[in-house]
Design a protein around this motif. Structure first.
Motif, mmCIF file in Angstrom:
data_model
loop_
_atom_site.group_PDB
_atom_site.id
_atom_site.type_symbol
_atom_site.label_atom_id
_atom_site.label_comp_id
_atom_site.label_asym_id
_atom_site.label_seq_id
_atom_site.Cartn_x
_atom_site.Cartn_y
_atom_site.Cartn_z
ATOM 1 N N ASP A 93 10.950 -69.542 54.546
ATOM 2 C CA ASP A 93 10.921 -68.253 55.423
ATOM 3 C C ASP A 93 9.556 -67.097 54.264
ATOM 4 O O ASP A 93 8.618 -66.280 55.085
ATOM 5 N N THR A 94 9.543 -67.000 52.849
ATOM 6 C CA THR A 94 8.548 -66.553 52.603
ATOM 7 C C THR A 94 7.676 -66.913 51.874
ATOM 8 O O THR A 94 6.425 -65.654 52.311
ATOM 9 N N TYR A 95 6.875 -68.172 52.482
ATOM 10 C CA TYR A 95 5.460 -68.614 53.168
ATOM 11 C C TYR A 95 5.024 -68.147 54.410
ATOM 12 O O TYR A 95 3.838 -67.722 54.898
ATOM 13 N N HIS A 96 5.960 -68.190 55.184
ATOM 14 C CA HIS A 96 5.558 -67.400 56.248
ATOM 15 C C HIS A 96 5.641 -66.009 56.134
ATOM 16 O O HIS A 96 4.296 -65.164 56.813
ATOM 17 N N ARG A 97 6.163 -64.989 55.681
ATOM 18 C CA ARG A 97 5.971 -63.600 55.360
ATOM 19 C C ARG A 97 4.878 -63.306 54.929
ATOM 20 O O ARG A 97 4.441 -62.560 55.112
#
Length: 323
Positions: A43-47
């Motif tokens: 999720d942090t990679y997408h964000r």
């Protein structure tokens, strides 16, 4: 519905909590009222933009809830079913959502939805790592980085149940006992000790057939050093940052190593593969071979803080977001 979206890539501050209108599900979709949402590093990679999205975009891959509507062509699911998912399309960070049934699984009655929401990504990841990417055998020495993290805790218990001698690395002394409680026979603080040298000591110089590395940049060279002739490096994450380009002649050729970069979507390409993985995960949880201890629960409105805590590594285990 309330949902979290991002309009630009960046830090936790780009996560926007908004009220949106939810349309009726398409013919092959169901509407899910989310009861719990998984919090994962991807999720942090997408964000952040490490894994680029077309913006604006919803976010979140993992959740569990109850079906409230079904599309006109849906046959295998009905209103009231307990379900879970951990695949695209994004949009798990929401109170309600529409979702295609091809990526959906039913949750057995003996698994609660909060547990299911923390287990789908981490559990299926553990399943394919141990049973598909490099199928381990009883008595084998294996290494997993970030042993006290969400995946690490599940991995340690699962690998121990298979009879492996499980070596783990952690980033602080405070996390050593946590890892040991989750099945690890040996735990190394890689910020204090050279983990490759410690592995050589533990294995009496033999090295390892496999290293499972979700940390990435900071552990790559040491992981290569830990491997024996024709060993395999399973690189499946970037917690410390994306890998530098690999020098095959320097890193791979000298010991004839194997390097693979797997992900869930490559091991759940069919309904049969998805069901096999999910059923095994739920079986491990319901049998008690894998116990999930949720370390923290966040409100969906507090999603920015959840991302800050995840990236600063203050969490002591899987966390869950409650809509």
């Amino acid at each position: 519905m309330n949902s979290v979206i991002i309009s630009k890539a960046g830090g936790p501050e780009v996560l926007e909590y908004k009220e949106l209108k939810l349309e009726d599900p398409k013919a092959d979709e169901v509407t899910i009222k989310n009861h719990a949402i998984g919090l994962n590093y991807i999720d942090t990679y997408h964000r952040s933009g490490l894994y680029p999205l077309t913006l604006p975009s919803p976010i979140g891959l993992e959740g569990a809830g109850e079906i409230t509507k079904v599309g006109s062509e849906v046959k295998d699911f009905k209103v009231g079913d307990k379900v879970a998912y951990c695949a695209a399309p994004l949009g798990a960070y929401s109170t309600h959502r529409n979702y295609p049934t091809k990526n959906l699984v039913k949750v057995p009655d003996n698994v609660d939805l909060e547990t299911a929401a923390t287990l789908m990504t981490k559990g299926i990841t553990t399943f394919y790592l141990l049973h598909k990417t490099y199928p381990v055998i009883s008595g084998e020495d294996i290494l997993f980085h970030a042993a006290a993290g969400g995946v690490g805790q599940i991995f340690g218990q699962w690998a121990k149940s298979l009879g492996c001698n499980v070596i783990g690395t952690v980033g602080s002394d405070e996390k050593i006992e946590n890892a040991k409680q989750n099945g690890y026979d040996h735990v190394i603080n890689y910020n204090k000790d050279n983990f490759a040298e410690k592995v050589k000591e533990i294995t009496e110089g033999k090295g390892l057939s496999v290293v499972y590395d979700g940390v990435g940049k900071n552990t790559f060279d040491g992981s290569i050093e830990c491997l024996k002739l024709r060993g395999m490096l399973v690189s499946f994450g970037n917690a410390s940052g994306p890998l530098d380009p690999v020098n095959v002649a320097k890193s791979i050729q000298p010991k004839g190593l194997y390097l693979t970069r797997p992900s869930i979507m490559q091991y759940t390409t069919t309904r049969e593969e998805l069901d096999e993985a999910a059923n095994k995960v739920f079986e491990m949880a319901s049998s008690g071979k894998v116990k999930v201890k949720i370390s923290k629960k966040y409100s969906l409105k507090d999603i920015a803080q959840a991302h800050k805590d995840l990236e600063s590594r203050v969490l002591t285990g899987p966390a869950v977001i409650l809509p």
